[in-house]
Enzyme design. Structure first.
Site, mmCIF file in Angstrom:
data_model
loop_
_atom_site.group_PDB
_atom_site.id
_atom_site.type_symbol
_atom_site.label_atom_id
_atom_site.label_comp_id
_atom_site.label_asym_id
_atom_site.label_seq_id
_atom_site.Cartn_x
_atom_site.Cartn_y
_atom_site.Cartn_z
ATOM 1 N N GLY A 14 0.688 -0.894 -0.313
ATOM 2 C CA GLY A 14 0.165 -0.367 -0.200
ATOM 3 C C GLY A 14 0.696 1.232 0.013
ATOM 4 O O GLY A 14 0.040 2.026 1.187
ATOM 5 N N THR A 15 2.679 1.092 -1.176
ATOM 6 C CA THR A 15 2.302 2.525 -0.476
ATOM 7 C C THR A 15 1.896 3.749 -1.521
ATOM 8 O O THR A 15 1.925 5.082 -2.051
ATOM 9 C CB THR A 15 4.145 2.316 -1.509
ATOM 10 N N ASN A 16 1.246 3.173 -2.676
ATOM 11 C CA ASN A 16 0.523 3.956 -3.118
ATOM 12 C C ASN A 16 -0.707 4.564 -2.867
ATOM 13 O O ASN A 16 -0.857 5.628 -2.763
ATOM 14 C CB ASN A 16 -0.020 3.085 -5.143
ATOM 15 N N ARG A 70 -18.577 -12.329 -3.289
ATOM 16 C CA ARG A 70 -17.961 -11.014 -3.356
ATOM 17 C C ARG A 70 -17.528 -10.135 -4.099
ATOM 18 O O ARG A 70 -17.704 -8.802 -2.691
ATOM 19 C CB ARG A 70 -16.223 -11.242 -2.861
ATOM 20 N N LEU A 95 -11.679 -8.057 -11.405
ATOM 21 C CA LEU A 95 -13.177 -6.614 -11.111
ATOM 22 C C LEU A 95 -14.082 -7.411 -12.251
ATOM 23 O O LEU A 95 -13.868 -7.958 -13.269
ATOM 24 C CB LEU A 95 -12.631 -5.627 -11.580
ATOM 25 N N HIS A 111 -0.304 0.830 -13.463
ATOM 26 C CA HIS A 111 0.916 -0.187 -13.266
ATOM 27 C C HIS A 111 1.983 -0.152 -14.108
ATOM 28 O O HIS A 111 2.046 1.391 -14.074
ATOM 29 C CB HIS A 111 -0.121 -0.719 -14.912
ATOM 30 N N GLU A 149 -12.600 -3.917 -19.697
ATOM 31 C CA GLU A 149 -12.782 -4.975 -19.569
ATOM 32 C C GLU A 149 -11.148 -5.693 -20.560
ATOM 33 O O GLU A 149 -10.973 -7.109 -19.441
ATOM 34 C CB GLU A 149 -13.908 -6.280 -20.520
ATOM 35 N N GLU A 181 5.747 6.081 -9.226
ATOM 36 C CA GLU A 181 3.403 6.342 -9.211
ATOM 37 C C GLU A 181 3.342 7.253 -8.058
ATOM 38 O O GLU A 181 1.930 7.333 -8.195
ATOM 39 C CB GLU A 181 4.247 4.341 -8.316
HETATM 40 C C1 GRF Z 1 2.852 -0.800 -7.772
HETATM 41 O O1 GRF Z 1 4.136 -1.869 -8.475
HETATM 42 C C2 GRF Z 1 1.741 -1.258 -9.363
HETATM 43 O O2 GRF Z 1 2.199 0.099 -9.750
HETATM 44 C C3 GRF Z 1 1.106 -2.090 -8.757
HETATM 45 O O3 GRF Z 1 1.195 -2.486 -7.845
HETATM 46 C C4 GRF Z 1 2.219 -2.716 -6.585
HETATM 47 C C5 GRF Z 1 1.915 -1.683 -5.428
HETATM 48 O O4 GRF Z 1 2.852 -1.535 -4.787
HETATM 49 N N1 GRF Z 1 0.476 -2.569 -9.443
HETATM 50 P P1 GRF Z 1 2.076 -0.626 -3.689
HETATM 51 O O5 GRF Z 1 0.909 -1.841 -2.444
HETATM 52 O O6 GRF Z 1 1.322 0.724 -3.803
HETATM 53 O O7 GRF Z 1 3.349 0.144 -2.600
#
Ligand code: GRF
Length: 207
Positions: A14-16, A70, A95, A111, A149, A181
């Site tokens: 979850g760094t993003n 789910r 999804l 991505h 999709e 990112e």
């Molecule tokens: C990131 O590299 C993102 O681009 C990909 O999954 C990774 C997630 O990293 N879809 P984080 O959990 O946000 O650190």
């Protein structure tokens, strides 16, 4: 708190997610994260959310059963919370088409490559950076796009590049890409929240 209501879906560190929390707390994004949903109960991203007082939810097989069930709970939750935008921040699950249709041009994914290179089925996590190194490209990067999709096939919102150095390995490359990112994901969410993104066929116009 005002602005758009965001649901963040994740499976890992979850760094993003953290980059979004930070941008929101700094007042850079007119919106709030209403819920963080993980398909893995051990995802560290859930802890990050809890630390900031954000509601979290584990939507996994053990608790909710088959994929259909789910997905039903997912849609109910999104509707109940009046979610405007879904952000997939390292969400390692597919999804259902039901969710994708209902939230057309309202689901964003990040991505870790320059789409359409090194993307699609099987390209996730370290595998992306391994493939980049194996192919020997000199430039890679990250892409934020709307979800449709086709895996990693939706309209591209933002991209930024990173140079691949001769001594890069998967770890150093991943770090460099994560850094951008954390820049372009909050920016894309900000543009969405300010209603500045327009999808014209498969292209995104930024106003
Ligand atoms: C990131 O590299 C993102 O681009 C990909 O999954 C990774 C997630 O990293 N879809 P984080 O959990 O946000 O650190």
């Amino acid at each position: 708190m005002s602005g758009i209501k965001i649901a963040v879906l994740l499976s890992g560190g979850g760094t993003n997610l953290q980059s979004l929390i930070d941008a929101i707390e700094l007042g850079k994004i007119p919106g709030q994260i209403s819920v963080i949903i993980s398909n893995k109960k051990e995802a560290f991203g859930l802890k990050r959310g809890e630390k900031h007082g954000i509601e979290t939810m584990v939507l996994d097989k053990n608790t909710y059963g088959c994929k259909e069930k789910r997905d039903k709970v997912l849609v109910e939750t999104l509707l109940e919370k009046k979610i405007d935008l879904i952000v997939l921040a390292g969400y390692l699950a597919i999804l259902s088409s039901n969710v994708i249709e209902k939230y057309k041009n309202r689901i964003i994914n990040i991505h870790p490559s320059l789409i359409p290179s090194f993307c699609g089925d099987g390209y996730y996590g370290e595998k992306v950076h391994q493939a980049v190194l194996q192919r020997g490209v000199k430039v890679t990067g990250a892409t934020v796009h709307f979800v449709n999709e086709i895996t990693d096939g939706g309209p591209i919102i933002l991209q930024e590049t990173v140079a691949v150095a001769i001594d890069d390995d998967v770890k150093t490359l991943q770090e460099k890409v994560l850094e951008i990112e954390h820049k372009i994901l909050p920016l894309a969410v900000k543009l969405f929240a300010e209603d500045r993104l327009e999808v014209v066929e498969n292209r995104v116009k930024i106003h």
